[in-house]
Design an enzyme around this catalytic site. Structure first.
Site, PDB file in Angstrom:
ATOM      1  N   GLY A  68     133.573  47.883 -17.873  1.00  0.00           N
ATOM      2  CA  GLY A  68     134.246  48.603 -16.792  1.00  0.00           C
ATOM      3  C   GLY A  68     133.571  48.447 -15.452  1.00  0.00           C
ATOM      4  O   GLY A  68     132.827  47.496 -15.215  1.00  0.00           O
ATOM      5  N   LEU A  91     140.248  45.397 -22.194  1.00  0.00           N
ATOM      6  CA  LEU A  91     139.304  45.141 -21.098  1.00  0.00           C
ATOM      7  C   LEU A  91     137.888  44.853 -21.599  1.00  0.00           C
ATOM      8  O   LEU A  91     137.321  45.652 -22.354  1.00  0.00           O
ATOM      9  CB  LEU A  91     139.278  46.359 -20.163  1.00  0.00           C
ATOM     10  N   ASP A  92     137.296  43.736 -21.129  1.00  0.00           N
ATOM     11  CA  ASP A  92     135.898  43.389 -21.413  1.00  0.00           C
ATOM     12  C   ASP A  92     135.594  43.280 -22.907  1.00  0.00           C
ATOM     13  O   ASP A  92     134.450  43.469 -23.327  1.00  0.00           O
ATOM     14  CB  ASP A  92     134.942  44.399 -20.758  1.00  0.00           C
ATOM     15  N   ALA A  93     136.619  43.004 -23.722  1.00  0.00           N
ATOM     16  CA  ALA A  93     136.409  42.936 -25.167  1.00  0.00           C
ATOM     17  C   ALA A  93     136.751  41.568 -25.752  1.00  0.00           C
ATOM     18  O   ALA A  93     136.719  41.385 -26.958  1.00  0.00           O
ATOM     19  CB  ALA A  93     137.229  44.015 -25.863  1.00  0.00           C
TER      20      ALA A  93
END
Lengths: 288, 288, 288, 288
Positions: free
Chosen positions: D205, D231-233
């Site tokens: 994040g 997100l960001d995964a």
């Protein structure tokens, strides 16, 4: 963008003396200065003091000349004492020397071009024409010199005159594949920064990646240092290293090494620009 | 704990030959072996093939002798071909040579004592009595030798006889501060592992931390390598490095260096025990 | 060996105050003390001062009580001010808590056994009997506790009483796989050091190497921290990380991780023993 | 410069099958191909095979279509099998998305501009006009989009149409501070590379450096990954980390982090361009 507050940086080393740190901070305080950072190091073996003191001078009435005069009294004189006062309004002027390899040059110009560093680049000097297009991309003057054994003295004289005319403060050798003469080096003492593509003192001289592959090392490195008369033996500013294995060819080492080289060179240049480096007895003190 | 399944490891290097990899894996498969891992490397410059092939032999009916015979046929003979077959039931026998510094010895003994490594340590050899108490703590025989210029040949002869009697497979110099003679080295080719407390080829020889501090490097390193006739010039197995700064004294470097030394030495010893290292033309191939 | 010169260490943090550093160094000087090291840090954002000052007291006539009294006057009182004076003759007493994994325990005992650290280890506490033999190897008392949900309160009470009886100064959790209650933690505030086998705040809780492999990270890490009420959320003392790749199985990560864990834990313990750590607002200041 | 020899790269993963590697290398050999590199990995847990095979096709008479047809027969079909054949004459087309931070953009353009990568950059997309001047410095078209909550769907539709028109193969988010919708991501599966300025899964994040300073970590990191719906995964391609201490402010972390970010992003992009990455079950296999 609002103009940032003006500040000065004192960079000093001298024999250790009780109370000097307090005298310096009191002096700043009494002037109305606001301390921004104060880094100190004492080498206990030789009882020598090194400091970097930065203060905001927005509220300071004293002129820089008066400040310098008072500092001179405070610090005193001694053959092993050196100091300098740098004003944030004075933007250092950097010349970049290149040959054919572009990566360090690009990295330096990207940082100056994006405002990461407060520095002027009045000229790029090349001993090959290859990187003229990179210079022009960033709107920086490029001056090419064809260097051969016979004319190297003349070329250096021309280059020194060029640098003098441009009021250059310091020089960055960004993979410049030409050895500078002692006379040239003497004109910019501790003001020429080189990048060597090896973990000095391992693999000085030419073709270090080939030597590294030949020797079978398991890490490669890069070293940025101030240039002195003796090749690859000047005060080291920054080093870094990277794991490699038998799987990497010489070409791989060269490719991986590029990122090391540019980061290690740029960290050194950034520290130089920010007045964070003291050279003493052949070694550097680099404040964070 | 249940007995682990028996397996063998083939460690091979030879000139590249199309189909050899397939021949080897088919051979294992046809025997009833289950491949546990198969690592390969080709040096494209010299077109040389390196491999480590491990297979579970629980279901294999063939004897090791027969397996070796068949491998010999498959691989063929060549002056630049070398291979060995290692059976998981054969536990290597390691001698440790020490002087006065305990950290590498402790680390090696902790790994053998805790079962991290499958290795026997029949004897620790010291040229000083200092570490006898460490040996006895782990219940390992300690043999002290007082080495002087005059008697070094005799001492080495005695040591070789001791190692022979103990059926030692390989020797670890765990900060052993004594140079071995070419004769001694020749008795254990690529089977003596040394730890040097510097990032070779930087700072070979004595007192590397002092030299590192003197030179003002910004990283220190450690190197484990096989011992050859030439001091600190043998094939490098493993290296690592650590950032330092002007703030560290020689004593700090020595202190920080300890952890590097023991980890770098133990990684090399662990790879040797697991038959993961091939030496060829003065360099190592170390499989993961 | 000659007895080393006695010295004291002042560890202090307080709101920034002009002249305090000078007052402290003058006080030491006027007593006849010889300053061995003086590290300072100012957090410019919160204008807070952190310092570690060590001085040789061979020539000092003042008693420790008088010194403390004078320091109290100099430093003053404030709710955000904390300091402590440590005398080199007072050897800290460390308890080690373990479960079944031996590597951190071995590393701690090797350092204490070899005199690398000046610390006493009066007792090792285990919630499994597995490591009793390691303790006995080093001649340290081992106390086993069988912890279950039902008896955990009673066990902790017994443990606290044991630690109290042994006059324990601080506790090291060397891969102790049991969560301590808030009551237990409160008895040793900022005096329980844990090693977590991940790069916190990534992968808190159980089985971090499995999670790391599952997530496909390209580096693994380890974190040592002071224990607080909230699991794996206490002030971080030291971290390190290591490159891995798809080639490493969970078992490889566990194996590679061991060396990280023990080095990261031991660096933290070494800094704690040497009085180099200040905890403030949930973070640590760790002097070099 | 002479035109380099043409070659093809096969990138394949499938359930492990004895003899497949031999079949592939024989196929190349029988065609007259010269193998340039052959990297293989077997995940022993799931018995899955991953390989990258590159061969020089100068002497190969077969067309690419015929080659693909034969490979299809050799490899077979299976729901867990995927492969692709890449010809060195096909230069990938990369779009770069940016916001205001220039360092990653500069690094990408320097590498394309200097010929380090064989890639076309037909367009740079910005959600702020700030970096238009950087694009024009390198002669690349810049397309600005003003994205707000209300119009984000329309903007994405326009962007997709732009990318389609430019025949873009993959997208690099070079510090693009806008979250892409699942629809957008689905249009470029495993073909959008992002750089996150933290060591994922730590600090996903916004504002990770602030969180890192707040948590008091002793290292900062950067992560490049393929973008997925969450997100960001997405699958991690590359990570790196750097030691920091209490002395670094958030601004220092941001400054130090820049070099990490650009190196970590560029390594990922370079591997993608060279067809060295396989994505399988949410993780990447990245060949050297």
């Amino acid at each position: 963008m609002a103009r940032p507050e003006p500040f000065v940086v004192l960079l000093l080393h001298c024999p250790l003396r009780l109370g000097l740190a307090a005298d310096l901070t009191h002096f700043v305080y009494n002037q109305g200065g606001r301390i921004l950072s104060h880094e100190q190091y004492v080498d206990p073996q030789i009882r020598h003091y090194y400091t970097r003191l930065a203060w905001d001078i927005t509220e300071v009435k004293m002129t820089d000349g008066e400040t310098a005069k008072r500092l001179k009294e405070l610090i005193g004189e001694d053959e092993d004492t050196e100091w300098a006062l740098h004003h944030s309004d004075t933007v250092p002027r950097m010349a970049i020397f290149v040959s054919k390899e572009p990566w360090c040059l690009y990295d330096l110009l990207a940082r100056t071009g994006s405002g990461e560093w407060k520095v002027e680049v009045p000229v790029i000097v090349g001993n090959h024409p290859d990187l003229e297009s990179v210079a022009s991309r960033f709107g920086v003057e490029f001056r090419g010199f064809s260097v051969m054994k016979e004319n190297s003295e003349d070329v250096e004289a021309e280059q020194l005159s060029l640098l003098d005319g441009k009021r250059i403060d310091f020089i960055v050798l960004a993979r410049y594949m030409q050895i500078l003469s002692p006379r040239f080096v003497a004109a910019y003492p501790n003001r020429i920064i080189n990048i060597h593509h090896a973990f000095l003192p391992a693999f000085p001289g030419a073709r270090p990646y080939h030597s590294a592959r030949e020797r079978g090392v398991k890490m490669i490195g890069a070293t940025s240092h101030y240039v002195t008369e003796i090749l690859d033996a000047g005060p080291i500013i920054e080093q870094d290293a990277l794991r490699v294995s038998h799987r990497q060819s010489v070409e791989d080492l060269i490719r991986f090494g590029r990122d090391l080289e540019k980061v290690v060179l740029s960290r050194a240049v950034g520290s130089h620009i920010a007045h964070k480096i003291i050279v003493h007895r052949g070694r550097t003190i680099v404040f964070d």
